[in-house]
Design an enzyme around this catalytic site. Sequence first.
Site, PDB file in Angstrom:
ATOM      1  N   HIS A   1       0.871  -1.186   0.000  1.00 12.79           N
ATOM      2  CA  HIS A   1       0.000   0.000   0.000  1.00 12.79           C
ATOM      3  C   HIS A   1       0.909   1.238   0.000  1.00 12.79           C
ATOM      4  O   HIS A   1       2.015   1.186   0.535  1.00 12.79           O
ATOM      5  CB  HIS A   1      -0.823  -0.062   1.295  1.00 12.79           C
ATOM      6  CG  HIS A   1      -1.885   0.977   1.449  1.00 12.79           C
ATOM      7  ND1 HIS A   1      -1.625   2.270   1.836  1.00 12.79           N
ATOM      8  CD2 HIS A   1      -3.234   0.903   1.304  1.00 12.79           C
ATOM      9  CE1 HIS A   1      -2.758   2.945   1.928  1.00 12.79           C
ATOM     10  NE2 HIS A   1      -3.750   2.145   1.604  1.00 12.79           N
TER      11      HIS A   1
ATOM     12  N   ASP B   1       3.018  -4.470   8.170  1.00 12.15           N
ATOM     13  CA  ASP B   1       1.798  -3.679   8.015  1.00 12.15           C
ATOM     14  C   ASP B   1       0.606  -4.628   8.188  1.00 12.15           C
ATOM     15  O   ASP B   1       0.301  -5.424   7.309  1.00 12.15           O
ATOM     16  CB  ASP B   1       1.822  -3.041   6.616  1.00 12.15           C
ATOM     17  CG  ASP B   1       0.511  -2.321   6.283  1.00 12.15           C
ATOM     18  OD1 ASP B   1      -0.455  -2.428   7.063  1.00 12.15           O
ATOM     19  OD2 ASP B   1       0.462  -1.674   5.221  1.00 12.15           O
TER      20      ASP B   1
ATOM     21  N   GLN C   1      -4.631  -4.977   7.012  1.00 14.60           N
ATOM     22  CA  GLN C   1      -5.660  -5.870   6.458  1.00 14.60           C
ATOM     23  C   GLN C   1      -5.716  -7.220   7.171  1.00 14.60           C
ATOM     24  O   GLN C   1      -6.605  -8.021   6.903  1.00 14.60           O
ATOM     25  CB  GLN C   1      -5.419  -6.106   4.966  1.00 14.60           C
ATOM     26  CG  GLN C   1      -5.620  -4.880   4.109  1.00 14.60           C
ATOM     27  CD  GLN C   1      -7.049  -4.367   4.137  1.00 14.60           C
ATOM     28  OE1 GLN C   1      -7.996  -5.095   4.446  1.00 14.60           O
ATOM     29  NE2 GLN C   1      -7.215  -3.099   3.833  1.00 14.60           N
TER      30      GLN C   1
ATOM     31  N   LYS D   1     -10.251  -0.833  10.858  1.00 15.56           N
ATOM     32  CA  LYS D   1     -10.388  -2.070  10.072  1.00 15.56           C
ATOM     33  C   LYS D   1     -10.664  -3.262  10.986  1.00 15.56           C
ATOM     34  O   LYS D   1     -10.718  -4.405  10.559  1.00 15.56           O
ATOM     35  CB  LYS D   1      -9.127  -2.311   9.250  1.00 15.56           C
ATOM     36  CG  LYS D   1      -8.764  -1.079   8.419  1.00 15.56           C
ATOM     37  CD  LYS D   1      -8.247  -1.378   7.064  1.00 15.56           C
ATOM     38  CE  LYS D   1      -7.584  -0.138   6.494  1.00 15.56           C
ATOM     39  NZ  LYS D   1      -7.943   0.144   5.121  1.00 15.56           N
TER      40      LYS D   1
ATOM     41  N   CYS E   1      -4.818   2.523  -3.567  1.00 16.42           N
ATOM     42  CA  CYS E   1      -3.555   2.972  -2.960  1.00 16.42           C
ATOM     43  C   CYS E   1      -2.414   1.997  -3.215  1.00 16.42           C
ATOM     44  O   CYS E   1      -1.522   1.833  -2.377  1.00 16.42           O
ATOM     45  CB  CYS E   1      -3.699   3.242  -1.460  1.00 16.42           C
ATOM     46  SG  CYS E   1      -4.855   4.528  -1.064  1.00 16.42           S
TER      47      CYS E   1
END
Length: 406
Positions: free
Chosen positions: A124, A201, A204, A227, A365
């Site tokens: 991203h 990261d 998600q 999220k 993104c």
Amino acid sequence: DNTFNIAKVRQDFPILDQKVKGKPLIYLDNAATTQKPQIVIDAISQFYNMNNANVHRGAHTLSDNATELFENARSKVQGFINAKHAHEIVWTRGTTEAINTIASGLAQSFLKPGDEIIISAMEHHANIVPWQVAAKRSGAKLVVAPINEKGELNFSIYKTLLNKNTAVVAMTHVSNTLGTINQVKEIVQFAQQVNAITVIDGAQAIGHGFVDVQDLNCDFYVFSGHKLFGPTGIGVLYGKEVQLEQLPPFQTGGEMIKTVTFQQATWNELPYKFEAGTPNIAGAIGLAAAIDYVNSIDRVGAIAHEQRLTNYCSELANSMDDIHIYGTAENKTAIFSFLMGDAHPSDVGTLLNQQGIAVRTGHHCTMPLMNELGISGTVRASFSMYNTEEEVAMLFAALTKVRTFL
Ligand code: PMP
């Protein structure tokens, strides 16, 4: 009863029960943000109704209450991702601010000319641009590990990229465009063989499974509350104590200092060194309520349900000749990027919205990934545990209708 009860879960999310364009809302944009259960909404309004005060500024009851709720929320996050210490949990605005904090700090204190920062082709923008800036500032070089045609990290090439100059490996746990679940534990293990700092990261991943930062053994793990069924504007930077101790602060001001004179200042202890200014107190409390919620449902059942949705979606997509899926990893979460014939993604998105179906269209993104794929964007349907197989079927029925309009 601890079995996954989809009807009950849907009732917990009041926003789902509404019509859009006269049709029942089908919310398939969960990778952008998840909806909030009633107990999160209640926790936020309860805070403002009953306990609102600034934190860590003592001397009165409301401030003590707010501080206790705020620090309890930190401990809740600690437990949720199995961090060793509560002071390894730093509040940020979200994933983006967390990665900027790490990249900027490392550029200042650690990176030097000739160092290499490895990211992957599926990152991203939030896990690309801060490293580009850090590389420019420090003279380090950004190196991109490629992916294969299924959208999985090419592990053998990744291993060959690691060398004595590798200073940082920053990769996503789950791709927000392709749905690929990366083998982060192995990515970290190999990075450690060359003593690189590892940054994962988790934006998600956090809403779709169990995360254990001690098991992953990464130096940093970051995610956004929104999220994970929590509010926007709150996120988490987890760092191993030893890493956070060495990292300089990203922002300075109140709360993050121990002593200040007009000439200089000394930093507060962890985690406050990284929390300059009044934090998002209600956001942290809302996120704690979201974690309580997730812990209250059958998580194993929820993951199995999402897997069923993923499989069903693949099946239906494969039965339509003109649908091309981007991201067919063996190990994949409930994110579907696709194109239908030569239809423009935004046209498909608009026509789906007219049928009450919310998807995202565009580059998500991940513009460099789109370039690698040779496309400018996709339609992305992303599922959460409150989506149903019926909704998946409705998506494809709607796509059949969309086709007749194009
Ligand atoms: N990384 C990934 C993989 C994401 O999916 C997102 C959110 N789309 C981000 C980073 C950025 O998160 P936020 O906008 O909440 O800071």
